[in-house]
Design a protein around this motif. Structure first.
Motif, PDB file in Angstrom:
ATOM      1  N   GLU B 155       0.817  -1.216   0.000  1.00 28.56           N
ATOM      2  CA  GLU B 155       0.000   0.000   0.000  1.00 28.56           C
ATOM      3  C   GLU B 155       0.853   1.271   0.000  1.00 28.56           C
ATOM      4  O   GLU B 155       0.589   2.197  -0.755  1.00 28.56           O
ATOM      5  N   VAL B 156       1.874   1.304   0.855  1.00 27.34           N
ATOM      6  CA  VAL B 156       2.713   2.502   0.967  1.00 27.34           C
ATOM      7  C   VAL B 156       4.125   2.158   0.483  1.00 27.34           C
ATOM      8  O   VAL B 156       4.746   1.215   0.976  1.00 27.34           O
ATOM      9  N   GLY B 161       6.908   6.839   0.043  1.00 22.97           N
ATOM     10  CA  GLY B 161       5.742   7.038   0.897  1.00 22.97           C
ATOM     11  C   GLY B 161       4.438   7.137   0.110  1.00 22.97           C
ATOM     12  O   GLY B 161       3.375   7.298   0.710  1.00 22.97           O
ATOM     13  N   ARG B 162       4.509   7.031  -1.213  1.00 26.25           N
ATOM     14  CA  ARG B 162       3.289   7.089  -2.023  1.00 26.25           C
ATOM     15  C   ARG B 162       2.306   6.013  -1.600  1.00 26.25           C
ATOM     16  O   ARG B 162       2.694   4.851  -1.462  1.00 26.25           O
ATOM     17  N   ARG B 163       1.049   6.398  -1.412  1.00 25.35           N
ATOM     18  CA  ARG B 163       0.047   5.453  -0.922  1.00 25.35           C
ATOM     19  C   ARG B 163      -0.938   5.120  -2.036  1.00 25.35           C
ATOM     20  O   ARG B 163      -1.551   6.010  -2.629  1.00 25.35           O
ATOM     21  N   HIS B 186       4.302  -0.848   5.568  1.00 21.33           N
ATOM     22  CA  HIS B 186       4.460   0.579   5.876  1.00 21.33           C
ATOM     23  C   HIS B 186       3.115   1.242   6.163  1.00 21.33           C
ATOM     24  O   HIS B 186       3.000   2.462   6.103  1.00 21.33           O
ATOM     25  N   SER B 187       2.100   0.421   6.418  1.00 20.08           N
ATOM     26  CA  SER B 187       0.763   0.942   6.709  1.00 20.08           C
ATOM     27  C   SER B 187       0.330   0.662   8.137  1.00 20.08           C
ATOM     28  O   SER B 187      -0.246   1.527   8.799  1.00 20.08           O
ATOM     29  N   SER B 314       8.258  12.626  -2.310  1.00 20.35           N
ATOM     30  CA  SER B 314       7.008  12.032  -1.814  1.00 20.35           C
ATOM     31  C   SER B 314       5.838  12.842  -2.372  1.00 20.35           C
ATOM     32  O   SER B 314       6.006  14.019  -2.708  1.00 20.35           O
ATOM     33  N   ARG B 321      -0.221   9.801   0.635  1.00 19.39           N
ATOM     34  CA  ARG B 321       1.069   9.560   1.268  1.00 19.39           C
ATOM     35  C   ARG B 321       0.868   8.798   2.573  1.00 19.39           C
ATOM     36  O   ARG B 321      -0.119   9.000   3.270  1.00 19.39           O
ATOM     37  N   GLY B 322       1.825   7.946   2.894  1.00 19.27           N
ATOM     38  CA  GLY B 322       1.817   7.280   4.195  1.00 19.27           C
ATOM     39  C   GLY B 322       2.430   8.185   5.248  1.00 19.27           C
ATOM     40  O   GLY B 322       2.325   9.418   5.154  1.00 19.27           O
TER      41      GLY B 322
END
Lengths: 396, 396
Positions: B155-156, B161-163, B186-187, B314, B321-322
């Motif tokens: 997901e992230v 950090g793109r979600r 990373h979520s 990011s 973003r995460g």
């Protein structure tokens, strides 16, 4: 200098009033383990944070700990790596062995194997179009044939203690072009294993039994160095990559046994295991085997002389036996509960097996004598049949 | 009552003089973790020995701890189970998803996925005659087609950090008959995940990042309850059997998510994780997400106002973003070493990425301001280019 087993016994915390004959399920806690884990947490994780992977050597620990185990199983340095659980390691070894014999479909095992090894092999077989063939333990040698890809055997039977002949079976498998995977769950730390001497191909094992690494301690895997560079993992994990921190898009297996690493190693658990392995540093494996035979022979003799109600369920010849002994009794479950209630901890395996493990590192002839006395008393007085015992057992 | 993040920050040991922005790699140690592990070892393992599996609840712990994580990721009780590593859980989820779409060969992922997820999927694909197809992150939605068996997405993004939009991608995958596997590395503990609300099929994650379970802490796996009884594991482990202690010769999967257990659970590591999850008990995930956005927005604004030498890597829109932010700098590696030398711990990802994680549980706006100041000072004074710095860095 002969191994000082009085000293190794002192290295363990053994609860007062307990005679522990279940180290073949879960070894007791080494006295040093709790402090070592606490130190790892407070001095390393807490202080070093992410830098612990290098500074504290967490990253290389699966191989360093593997080297300590290698000596106990007749393997060389750099040939063993730690991680995951035994089920995962069985999957890795059998899948890699099968992939080295792509034209053959058959994985042979026996009904004395631990059931979950069979589950793992069957799950793999369904996925990769192979066939799991299971025969009786005494038929294994005869069932080795030219269609065999992999012979997957647990050296010591978890119920009977019957020990397979690793060298003979490996040689026969090789003559028929097959590879061998040896599960050392009931061997490592229990008997004198000689993987290189037997020419075995793959071996796996757990460390929470005779090696005393603690509940859920990391497993190990060994690949014969002659095969280590050819073995291709199905489980292509991060830590098994040739350069994990290059973050390449493509997988390239690491050199040798390192490719059998999968994910992030269990650093906290590894600290407990590392402490447990300290106890082995001064242990000679020939001494260990001799003591194991003394203990199991004495237990068989004592029980047979004092407990006519039970029947030996293990090979009488120590060369065909690991470091455990089992007996059968029609009320096996209740008898084992009665033993446990009186502080003698073995375990029960259906339908009627009383199983006793003897760990030479901390069990001694006093343990044997005491266990025989209590068992004889329970059987002679039929204590397990008394209603008040059942009430007591229900709350333990 | 709004979440008290001053209180959650106090729950961690954060070394003096360190501004820790690397909790997206390894979370810091909760103050209570070392004691909890020590208690588990001395009160449970040492005293209960083998009986700890029942008496101390070791056996059921993977599901009990899973329930605690379920709340943080929008799943229900009894739907999450712990064990193994993230790589293994990715393998389990993708293989089970693929097996539910046996007539389709394609596993789709993207180049923003963590590389080892791609390694795992490729290893599986080779073994079971599937195909791993990898597209750019922004092409994922368009690449979903009717030949797809599984959409496997983190997901992230670990670098930017793109979600990804879990709901939109899941719905599109379902319209095309495919199943989804979401990696929440990373979520989990970083953003507000809503697995059930998105109708996701499988999810996996690790617990050593934002959940602070310690190095090598156990991973988790979730199966949507609509699929949990159909999912067939390739890794047919002992603890995933319907009746592990019946020692049946044949594998029968346990009910629901329990079938995704494999081997013996890592009890010592689980004690540390359980302590870490205590910190989450009073955390509202909407508060967490709001604070994460505050921290990351403030960091982006501060860096862009004071550090013209770096470029945002990011998404600027917090909804995409995460809980991490990265910047690019041609001397990124050396700049990060200079930051670390001054107590600001982020990390570097090739070729030029400075990566900073913001963990709302213990990072605050003072951390943000301090990190901006130090980064600005290093960049303005070009400290990382000084020869004496290189000498210093070499010994840290």
């Amino acid at each position: 200098m002969p191994t000082d087993f009085t000293n190794t016994r002192r290295a363990f915390h053994l609860p007062e009033g307990v005679t522990y004959l279940d180290g073949n399920s879960l070894g007791p806690m080494p006295r040093d383990a709790a402090r070592r884990v606490a130190d790892m947490m407070t001095d390393e994780w807490s202080q070093m944070l992410i830098t612990g992977w290098n500074k504290a050597g967490w990253y290389v620990q699966p191989r360093k700990v593997g080297d300590r185990i290698a000596r106990l199983i007749g393997a060389g340095p750099g040939q063993v790596v730690m991680g995951d659980t035994l089920s995962i390691k069985v999957f890795q070894a059998v899948s890699a062995a099968r992939a080295l014999r792509p034209d053959r479909r058959v994985i042979l095992s026996d009904s004395g194997n631990f059931p979950s090894d069979l589950y793992v092999a069957e799950g793999l077989a369904k996925a990769v179009d192979a066939e799991l063939r299971v025969v009786a333990p005494e038929q294994v040698a005869d069932a080795i044939s030219d269609d065999l890809a992999v012979l997957m055997i647990t050296e010591v039977d978890y119920r009977t203690g019957r020990r397979h002949d690793m060298k003979a079976l490996t040689e026969k498998a090789h003559r028929h072009g097959a590879l061998t995977v040896w599960d050392l769950a009931h061997s490592a730390g229990a008997v004198d294993v000689d993987l290189l001497g037997c020419g075995a191909d793959f071996a796996v094992g757990c460390t929470y039994k005779y090696l005393n690494g603690g509940p859920g301690a990391p497993a190990f895997i060994w690949t014969n160095p002659d095969l280590a560079e050819q073995a291709q993992p199905i489980l292509q994990g991060w830590m098994g990559h040739a350069a994990p921190f290059a973050f390449d898009m493509e997988y390239r297996p690491a050199a040798g046994i390192e490719r059998m690493r999968v994910g992030t190693p269990p650093v906290i658990a590894m600290a407990a295991l590392d402490a447990a392995l300290d106890v082995w540093d001064d242990v000679d494996m020939a001494d260990l085997r001799a003591r194991s035979i003394d203990l199991t022979q004495a237990f068989i003799a004592g029980v047979e002389a004092n407990c006519p109600e039970v029947t030996l369920n293990s090979p009488r010849d120590p060369s065909q036996r690991g470091s455990q002994v089992s007996f059968r009794h029609p009320d096996g479950y209740a008898v084992m509960q009665a033993l446990i209630a009186r502080g003698v901890i073995g375990d029960f395996r259906a339908p009627d097996v009383l199983r006793f493990g003897f760990a030479p590192l901390y069990n001694d002839l006093d343990d044997v004598a005491h266990a025989v006395d209590i068992l004889a008393d329970i059987l002679a007085n039929r204590t397990w049949n008394r209603p008040d015992f059942h009430q007591k057992a229900a709350v333990t």
